[in-house]
Motif scaffolding. Structure first.
Motif, PDB file in Angstrom:
ATOM      1  N   GLY A 192       0.838  -1.192   0.000  1.00  0.00           N
ATOM      2  CA  GLY A 192       0.000   0.000   0.000  1.00  0.00           C
ATOM      3  C   GLY A 192       0.876   1.245   0.000  1.00  0.00           C
ATOM      4  N   MET A 193       0.678   2.106  -0.979  1.00  0.00           N
ATOM      5  CA  MET A 193       1.560   3.260  -1.192  1.00  0.00           C
ATOM      6  C   MET A 193       0.997   4.571  -0.664  1.00  0.00           C
ATOM      7  SD  MET A 193       3.979   1.597  -2.617  1.00  0.00           S
ATOM      8  CE  MET A 193       5.140   2.820  -3.252  1.00  0.00           C
ATOM      9  N   GLY A 194      -0.118   4.511   0.066  1.00  0.00           N
ATOM     10  CA  GLY A 194      -0.692   5.733   0.592  1.00  0.00           C
ATOM     11  C   GLY A 194      -1.818   6.243  -0.288  1.00  0.00           C
ATOM     12  N   PRO A 195      -2.283   7.448   0.005  1.00  0.00           N
ATOM     13  CA  PRO A 195      -1.666   8.460   0.855  1.00  0.00           C
ATOM     14  C   PRO A 195      -1.681   8.102   2.336  1.00  0.00           C
ATOM     15  CG  PRO A 195      -3.836   9.172   0.137  1.00  0.00           C
ATOM     16  CD  PRO A 195      -3.541   7.917  -0.615  1.00  0.00           C
ATOM     17  N   GLY A 196      -0.679   8.665   3.023  1.00  0.00           N
ATOM     18  CA  GLY A 196      -0.531   8.434   4.441  1.00  0.00           C
ATOM     19  C   GLY A 196       0.643   9.202   4.982  1.00  0.00           C
ATOM     20  N   PRO A 197       0.806   9.229   6.299  1.00  0.00           N
ATOM     21  CA  PRO A 197       1.924   9.935   6.920  1.00  0.00           C
ATOM     22  C   PRO A 197       3.264   9.326   6.518  1.00  0.00           C
ATOM     23  CG  PRO A 197       0.213   9.443   8.518  1.00  0.00           C
ATOM     24  CD  PRO A 197      -0.125   8.674   7.291  1.00  0.00           C
ATOM     25  N   PHE A 198       4.286  10.136   6.489  1.00  0.00           N
ATOM     26  CA  PHE A 198       5.608   9.716   6.018  1.00  0.00           C
ATOM     27  C   PHE A 198       6.144   8.513   6.787  1.00  0.00           C
ATOM     28  CE2 PHE A 198      10.250   9.937   6.276  1.00  0.00           C
ATOM     29  CZ  PHE A 198      10.593   9.946   4.937  1.00  0.00           C
ATOM     30  N   THR A 199       6.184   8.611   8.114  1.00  0.00           N
ATOM     31  CA  THR A 199       6.802   7.542   8.916  1.00  0.00           C
ATOM     32  C   THR A 199       6.047   6.232   8.780  1.00  0.00           C
ATOM     33  OG1 THR A 199       7.611   9.164  10.512  1.00  0.00           O
ATOM     34  CG2 THR A 199       7.546   6.876  11.223  1.00  0.00           C
ATOM     35  N   GLY A 200       4.721   6.277   8.889  1.00  0.00           N
ATOM     36  CA  GLY A 200       3.943   5.060   8.787  1.00  0.00           C
ATOM     37  C   GLY A 200       4.097   4.375   7.449  1.00  0.00           C
ATOM     38  N   LEU A 201       3.988   5.134   6.375  1.00  0.00           N
ATOM     39  CA  LEU A 201       4.076   4.546   5.039  1.00  0.00           C
ATOM     40  C   LEU A 201       5.417   3.878   4.798  1.00  0.00           C
ATOM     41  CD1 LEU A 201       2.441   6.898   2.388  1.00  0.00           C
ATOM     42  CD2 LEU A 201       1.700   4.638   3.145  1.00  0.00           C
ATOM     43  N   ARG A 202       6.489   4.525   5.182  1.00  0.00           N
ATOM     44  CA  ARG A 202       7.796   3.978   4.844  1.00  0.00           C
ATOM     45  C   ARG A 202       8.074   2.664   5.572  1.00  0.00           C
ATOM     46  NH1 ARG A 202      12.335   7.978   7.617  1.00  0.00           N
ATOM     47  NH2 ARG A 202      11.740   7.648   9.790  1.00  0.00           N
ATOM     48  N   VAL A 203       7.454   2.442   6.745  1.00  0.00           N
ATOM     49  CA  VAL A 203       7.624   1.175   7.453  1.00  0.00           C
ATOM     50  C   VAL A 203       7.049   0.033   6.621  1.00  0.00           C
ATOM     51  CG1 VAL A 203       6.920  -0.179   9.461  1.00  0.00           C
ATOM     52  CG2 VAL A 203       7.707   2.171   9.756  1.00  0.00           C
ATOM     53  N   PRO A 246       6.052   6.561  -2.765  1.00  0.00           N
ATOM     54  CA  PRO A 246       4.921   6.683  -1.837  1.00  0.00           C
ATOM     55  C   PRO A 246       4.126   7.957  -2.083  1.00  0.00           C
ATOM     56  CG  PRO A 246       6.957   6.138  -0.675  1.00  0.00           C
ATOM     57  CD  PRO A 246       7.346   6.502  -2.071  1.00  0.00           C
ATOM     58  N   LEU A 247       2.828   7.890  -1.785  1.00  0.00           N
ATOM     59  CA  LEU A 247       1.946   9.040  -1.947  1.00  0.00           C
ATOM     60  C   LEU A 247       1.844   9.781  -0.615  1.00  0.00           C
ATOM     61  CD1 LEU A 247      -0.833   7.151  -3.929  1.00  0.00           C
ATOM     62  CD2 LEU A 247       0.886   8.695  -4.877  1.00  0.00           C
ATOM     63  N   TYR A 248       2.857  10.598  -0.328  1.00  0.00           N
ATOM     64  CA  TYR A 248       2.873  11.316   0.940  1.00  0.00           C
ATOM     65  C   TYR A 248       1.931  12.518   0.949  1.00  0.00           C
ATOM     66  CZ  TYR A 248       7.150   8.688   1.997  1.00  0.00           C
ATOM     67  OH  TYR A 248       8.055   7.700   2.231  1.00  0.00           O
ATOM     68  N   LEU A 249       1.748  13.175  -0.180  1.00  0.00           N
ATOM     69  CA  LEU A 249       0.922  14.367  -0.354  1.00  0.00           C
ATOM     70  C   LEU A 249       1.492  15.615   0.303  1.00  0.00           C
ATOM     71  CD1 LEU A 249      -2.758  13.091  -0.113  1.00  0.00           C
ATOM     72  CD2 LEU A 249      -1.247  13.189  -2.088  1.00  0.00           C
ATOM     73  N   ARG A 250       2.363  15.441   1.259  1.00  0.00           N
ATOM     74  CA  ARG A 250       3.066  16.601   1.818  1.00  0.00           C
ATOM     75  C   ARG A 250       4.502  16.187   2.115  1.00  0.00           C
ATOM     76  NH1 ARG A 250       0.165  15.463   6.948  1.00  0.00           N
ATOM     77  NH2 ARG A 250      -1.467  16.942   6.419  1.00  0.00           N
ATOM     78  N   ALA A 251       5.399  17.152   2.155  1.00  0.00           N
ATOM     79  CA  ALA A 251       6.810  16.861   2.397  1.00  0.00           C
ATOM     80  C   ALA A 251       7.030  16.405   3.829  1.00  0.00           C
ATOM     81  CB  ALA A 251       7.663  18.093   2.105  1.00  0.00           C
ATOM     82  N   PRO A 252       8.032  15.539   4.079  1.00  0.00           N
ATOM     83  CA  PRO A 252       8.341  15.138   5.457  1.00  0.00           C
ATOM     84  C   PRO A 252       8.814  16.316   6.278  1.00  0.00           C
ATOM     85  CG  PRO A 252      10.059  14.398   3.956  1.00  0.00           C
ATOM     86  CD  PRO A 252       8.940  14.913   3.104  1.00  0.00           C
ATOM     87  N   ASP A 253       8.614  16.229   7.601  1.00  0.00           N
ATOM     88  CA  ASP A 253       9.010  17.319   8.495  1.00  0.00           C
ATOM     89  C   ASP A 253      10.525  17.474   8.566  1.00  0.00           C
ATOM     90  OD1 ASP A 253       6.406  17.904   9.160  1.00  0.00           O
ATOM     91  OD2 ASP A 253       6.367  16.461  10.807  1.00  0.00           O
ATOM     92  N   VAL A 254      11.255  16.362   8.491  1.00  0.00           N
ATOM     93  CA  VAL A 254      12.698  16.384   8.661  1.00  0.00           C
ATOM     94  C   VAL A 254      13.383  16.267   7.305  1.00  0.00           C
ATOM     95  CG1 VAL A 254      14.669  15.238   9.729  1.00  0.00           C
ATOM     96  CG2 VAL A 254      12.483  15.343  10.933  1.00  0.00           C
ATOM     97  N   THR A 255      14.304  17.153   7.021  1.00  0.00           N
ATOM     98  CA  THR A 255      15.080  17.084   5.785  1.00  0.00           C
ATOM     99  C   THR A 255      16.554  17.083   6.136  1.00  0.00           C
ATOM    100  OG1 THR A 255      15.048  19.494   5.590  1.00  0.00           O
ATOM    101  CG2 THR A 255      13.325  18.287   4.439  1.00  0.00           C
ATOM    102  N   LEU A 256      17.368  16.629   5.220  1.00  0.00           N
ATOM    103  CA  LEU A 256      18.812  16.593   5.436  1.00  0.00           C
ATOM    104  C   LEU A 256      19.373  18.004   5.477  1.00  0.00           C
ATOM    105  CD1 LEU A 256      19.793  13.693   3.009  1.00  0.00           C
ATOM    106  CD2 LEU A 256      19.686  13.591   5.493  1.00  0.00           C
ATOM    107  N   PRO A 257      20.411  18.247   6.313  1.00  0.00           N
ATOM    108  CA  PRO A 257      21.014  19.579   6.344  1.00  0.00           C
ATOM    109  C   PRO A 257      21.538  19.968   4.962  1.00  0.00           C
ATOM    110  CG  PRO A 257      21.761  18.243   8.201  1.00  0.00           C
ATOM    111  CD  PRO A 257      20.993  17.328   7.291  1.00  0.00           C
TER     112      PRO A 257
END
Length: 222
Positions: A71-82, A203-214
């Motif tokens: 299942g590719m979402g949509p859904g929250p970033f952390t949950g989907l990637r698990v 994945p269909l996140y629909l919004r960007a993750p909260d944490v990004t790489l520096p």
């Protein structure tokens, strides 16, 4: 047989035969404990599948999986990637392909199969996207391959605006609190049989993750 995995809401795992017969299902409604329960649910679903279709009583037999449906979402970033990571890792270990399935397609399939004689009318699968938003996708019936006809792609809406938006389109709202992994697997089985791809590998996140790489570039809205 196809192993279905979805973590867009809770965590769900199922084993389904290519013709749609459900061999096993296991699920947890907890929207935050995907990593903690995915291994246990996989083990349970595979053990139950060895006993035959749901409700049957038989001696254990080998479970010969041909595909893993994710299942590719949509859904929250952390949950989907698990769930997606688990599906890919399991498939890699078995040397079988992964079939990507929009989670809302699986939910829509469950709705349509629950009452196959209901009059066809557009409806929206609606799920909680958190942050005072809903994720929704609009469907209208099944196509010749037995798959939901998606007439509007997944999108986000503020909670207090969705009803008006759907009413303006003449679309019935159906809120979904769980995505059945059996429907993820069944949608994948029908897509494979028809030689179709339901969605890409992202994945269909629909919004960007909260944490990004520096140093990563900032997301700029259009």
């Amino acid at each position: 047989m196809i192993l279905g995995i979805d973590t867009s809401l809770g965590t769900a795992v199922a084993v389904v035969e290519a013709d749609g017969v459900v061999r096993s299902e296991a699920a947890s409604p907890d929207p935050l404990a995907h990593a903690e329960v995915i291994g246990v649910l996989l083990e349970r679903a595979l053990a139950d599948a060895a006993l035959g279709p749901v409700g049957a009583t038989a001696a254990p037999t080998p479970v010969e999986l041909t595909h893993v449906a994710a299942g590719m979402g949509p859904g929250p970033f952390t949950g989907l990637r698990v769930g997606i990571a688990a599906a890919r890792a399991f498939a890699l270990a078995r040397s079988i392909p992964v079939v990507a399935v929009p989670s809302h397609d699986a939910a829509a399939l469950a709705v349509l199969l629950a009452d196959p004689h209901a009059p066809s009318e557009p409806f929206a699968v609606v799920t909680d996207a958190r942050r005072r938003e809903f994720a929704y996708t609009v469907y209208d019936g099944l196509d010749d391959d037995g798959l939901p006809v998606r007439i509007a792609e997944p999108a986000l809406s503020p909670r207090d605006a969705l009803d008006e938006l759907l009413a303006a389109r003449g679309v019935r709202r159906i809120d979904v609190s769980a995505v059945p992994a059996s429907m993820v697997a069944l949608a994948a089985a029908r897509a494979v049989a028809a030689g179709r791809t339901l969605t890409g590998g992202e994945p269909l996140y629909l919004r960007a993750p909260d944490v990004t790489l520096p140093g990563a570039p900032k997301k700029v809205g259009a």
